[in-house]
Design a protein around this motif. Structure first.
Motif, mmCIF file in Angstrom:
data_model
loop_
_atom_site.group_PDB
_atom_site.id
_atom_site.type_symbol
_atom_site.label_atom_id
_atom_site.label_comp_id
_atom_site.label_asym_id
_atom_site.label_seq_id
_atom_site.Cartn_x
_atom_site.Cartn_y
_atom_site.Cartn_z
ATOM 1 N N ARG A 199 3.055 8.688 -1.865
ATOM 2 C CA ARG A 199 1.956 8.449 -0.931
ATOM 3 C C ARG A 199 2.421 7.651 0.280
ATOM 4 N NH1 ARG A 199 -2.872 5.765 -3.088
ATOM 5 N NH2 ARG A 199 -1.499 4.542 -4.406
ATOM 6 N N LYS A 211 0.837 -1.204 0.000
ATOM 7 C CA LYS A 211 0.000 0.000 0.000
ATOM 8 C C LYS A 211 0.870 1.252 0.000
ATOM 9 C CE LYS A 211 -3.200 2.619 2.892
ATOM 10 N NZ LYS A 211 -3.886 2.699 4.211
ATOM 11 N N GLN A 263 -10.269 -3.346 5.048
ATOM 12 C CA GLN A 263 -10.218 -2.559 3.833
ATOM 13 C C GLN A 263 -8.820 -1.965 3.696
ATOM 14 O OE1 GLN A 263 -12.900 -2.323 1.720
ATOM 15 N NE2 GLN A 263 -13.971 -3.731 3.126
ATOM 16 N N SER A 264 -8.453 -1.569 2.507
ATOM 17 C CA SER A 264 -7.145 -0.944 2.298
ATOM 18 C C SER A 264 -6.989 0.291 3.165
ATOM 19 C CB SER A 264 -6.966 -0.575 0.821
ATOM 20 O OG SER A 264 -5.729 0.063 0.621
ATOM 21 N N THR A 265 -8.080 1.036 3.354
ATOM 22 C CA THR A 265 -8.009 2.251 4.170
ATOM 23 C C THR A 265 -7.816 1.952 5.652
ATOM 24 O OG1 THR A 265 -10.437 2.237 4.250
ATOM 25 C CG2 THR A 265 -9.393 3.626 2.569
ATOM 26 N N ASP A 266 -8.086 0.708 6.056
ATOM 27 C CA ASP A 266 -7.902 0.333 7.459
ATOM 28 C C ASP A 266 -6.436 0.100 7.803
ATOM 29 O OD1 ASP A 266 -10.653 0.349 7.838
ATOM 30 O OD2 ASP A 266 -10.854 -1.775 7.308
ATOM 31 N N ASP A 282 -0.042 3.211 8.391
ATOM 32 C CA ASP A 282 1.116 3.625 7.609
ATOM 33 C C ASP A 282 2.296 2.702 7.884
ATOM 34 O OD1 ASP A 282 -0.283 5.808 6.601
ATOM 35 O OD2 ASP A 282 0.322 7.101 8.275
#
Length: 672
Positions: free
Chosen positions: A600, A301, A318-321, A324
């Motif tokens: 990102r 990611k 989810q990917s957003t979960d 970093d």
């Protein structure tokens, strides 16, 4: 089931039982009276186990319980200083002036009606090892135990009972087993080993019994049995070579991560791994290596790859979960690639050798395994950073300005470092490491502040020259002849003297210096946590600096307890307990961070997200604080004010951890 008391009160007045002459000279505190009122119930299993904070009066409670049981007793303490303190409490608080003390022995090998010893003393007598006073005469177990039986010993008192996790435990079990079935144990501690393994707790509880009574710190403060106090943290950043090393490693690690995030070969190997392409066919392998797999998703990611839905579905995320990328995830990923089960997939491409070589070049390997998140060398430099000495100077300045001549500060550290004592004629002192001598030498330069500085350790005692007269007077009152008091001026500063006691009463050194401190002839005392961190009693302490790397629940709480005792001579006493932490800070200018943003990727490999109200990625010292504060109860700095445990109560969650944020945080602490 045995009754709690061995004899009715009138039996204590037998002419052969000196306990009948004992009476406590003062009123009992509320919790002490409660324990005594419930004593018979607590002793229905022949074991009394009391947990209460340092300074709450456990010693006098133990003496009173021993008195009421009315039997010959053995009292065990963890150090000579605490052993001597038990006798001092007995004489000062229970005996009339001039009363006979011949029935009390401090020698486990020569027991009397009451024998007060150290745990090590018993262990040494049974094993032939040297005890704290240098005696290594071994006594046959049965001979020693037979002597105790002949004396009628039926009371065992275990002070600071948390020490019974050590090898001393076995010696005490043997002793207890050898005595009468009517023997009762009295266990006293401020810090039961709650954080030990279950089997270890079971052994501890079998000797001490279940906890009968636990008194909280807030209750004792509310009742006036402990003084109001607050925990304060002074932060510093690494300086000099330490800062250079940490900055260099951070730069190298960030560069390594940046290169890896752009490495097409590695990204192809990772994303092309069957575990990520068809995870439903490798569920067993994936769940065996869940840390690697999740770290792989986090890494992909961060590199801007679209993550396979099946891989996310396997963990119901989810990917957003996904968090970093940080050092911890990178370390887990590389450990799998280089060392663990997933490595077979990467072995064929040859990329492992390149990664190993690169990690070795930046110091990111330990015994062949990646070490990025908790680097030993970085942690060592943070724990021992000389920046903490500057923090101590600031604390001394603030406390001296606030309390002036009423200041009674103690600084506890881990090592003496006598080899750093300046040579005659040396004009400038530059500390090399943190320790008693470096702190003394740093604070000897008082600048505009007025205080009286001293040192108290097991092998080095330094007093202001003007305090020598008081020291000698106190020593002589304790029966120490003048010829057994040796003193000499420091070669590099005649305003200070190094003192030594010789003869049979040399063990009274701690008590003598403590009285000098109590009288204000010393207002800042530097010592070791091994000597003064547990059991030492100086009620006047109103400021304590923990310049120690100890992080365990038991030891740190014991050290903290030195400052929270009430002082009869200062009924309005409030204590400050200072903790030190050296933390890593991000650099203001970092080209890699800007480049990483374009990918990102946040690029904060030297900072992890907040956890327990502080970022552990700030370094080993912040981890130590988190461990310490789990055990500490205190007031929150946020509204509404509450009593809480944990570091979060000091309000560090929203600190911006850069140079300015550190200064603002310290400024708020000093203002508070």
């Amino acid at each position: 089931m045995r009754s709690g008391l061995a004899a009715p009160e009138e039996k204590l007045h037998s002419p052969h039982n000196p306990l009948g002459d004992l009476r406590f000279k003062f009123p009992w505190r509320s919790y002490q009276q409660r324990v005594l009122d419930e004593l018979t119930d607590h002793l229905d299993d022949a074991q009394l186990h009391v947990v209460a904070a340092p300074g709450s009066g456990k010693t006098v409670l133990g003496l009173e319980v021993m008195r009421r049981l009315g039997k010959p007793a053995l009292i065990f303490a963890p150090s000579l200083a605490i052993r001597n303190q038990w006798k001092a409490r007995l004489v000062d608080l229970f005996l009339e002036e001039g009363a006979d003390e011949s029935w009390v022995s401090l020698n486990i090998r020569e027991p009397k009606f009451l024998t007060i010893s150290t745990y090590q003393g018993l262990h040494a007598a049974l094993s032939g090892e040297s005890d704290e006073e240098g005696c290594s005469v071994r006594i046959e177990r049965e001979d020693l135990f037979s002597t105790y039986r002949d004396l009628g010993v039926e009371t065992l008192v275990f002070d600071e009972a948390h020490h019974l996790r050590k090898e001393w435990h076995n010696s005490l079990v043997e002793l207890q087993t050898s005595l009468s079935q009517d023997t009762r144990t009295v266990s006293l501690t401020a810090t039961p080993p709650y954080d030990c393994e279950a089997a270890e707790w079971a052994r501890y509880e079998s000797l001490c019994g279940v906890v009968d009574c636990e008194i909280s710190v807030p209750e004792l403060v509310k009742s006036g049995d402990l003084c109001p106090h607050q925990d304060l943290v002074c932060f510093s950043a690494p300086t000099g070579p330490d800062a250079d090393f940490i900055r260099s490693f951070a730069k190298d690690l960030n560069g390594f991560a940046y290169d890896l995030l752009r490495n097409g070969e590695f990204l192809s190997d990772l994303s092309g791994m069957p575990w990520f392409k068809v995870p439903e066919e490798f569920e067993d392998e994936i769940f065996r290596n869940a840390e690697f797999f999740l770290a792989g998703l986090v890494f992909l990611k961060a590199a801007g790859h679209t993550l396979p839905p099946a891989a996310l579905e396997l963990f119901s995320v989810q990917s957003t979960d996904l968090p970093d990328l940080d050092r911890s995830f990178l370390e887990r990923l590389l450990t799998g690639v280089i060392c663990d089960e997933p490595e077979f997939h990467f072995r064929q491409t040859g990329i492992q050798d390149k990664l190993v070589a690169h990690l070795r070049s930046i110091g990111g390997l330990k015994r062949g395994r990646p070490q990025l998140d908790d680097l030993d060398e970085v942690n060592k430099r943070l724990r021992n950073s000389l920046g903490k000495i500057e923090s101590i100077r600031k604390i001394v300045a603030a406390e001296t300005s606030s309390l002036t001549t009423s200041l009674r500060m103690v600084i506890l550290t881990d090592c003496i470092r006598r080899d750093q004592m300046p040579k005659p004629g040396q004009r400038k002192f530059t500390p090399e490491k943190i320790g008693v001598v470096p702190l003394f030498e740093t604070l000897r330069d008082k600048g505009p502040y007025q205080y009286e500085l001293g040192v108290l350790t097991g092998s080095l005692v330094i007093l202001p020259a003007r305090a020598e007269k008081s020291f000698c007077a106190i020593a002589e009152r304790k029966g120490i002849s003048r010829e057994n008091i040796l003193s000499k001026p420091l070669r590099h500063d005649g305003d200070y003297v190094e003192v030594e006691l010789r003869g049979p009463l040399a063990h009274e050194m701690v008590h003598v210096v403590t009285e000098v401190f109590q009288q204000g002839e010393i207002t800042i005392l530097v010592g070791t946590q091994s000597l003064l961190g547990e059991g030492w009693d100086a009620p006047s302490i109103n400021s304590l600096i923990l310049a120690s790397v100890v992080g365990s629940y038991m030891l740190s709480n014991q050290m903290r307890g030195r400052a929270i005792r009430i002082d009869p001579d200062a009924p309005d006493k409030v204590a400050n307990i200072w903790h030190l932490a050296c933390v890593t800070l991000p650099q203001k200018e970092n080209a890699f961070l800007k480049a990483a943003d374009n990918l990102r990727y946040p690029g904060r490999l030297f900072s992890t997200p907040p956890w327990n109200a502080i970022r552990p990625g700030l370094g080993a010292d912040s981890d130590l604080l988190v461990r310490r504060f789990r055990a500490f109860e205190g007031l929150t700095v946020m509204e509404p004010t509450r009593v809480e445990t944990g570091l979060g109560r000091l309000g560090f969650a929203d600190v911006n951890w850069d140079v300015d944020g550190l200064e603002e945080t310290n400024g708020a602490t000093f203002a508070r």
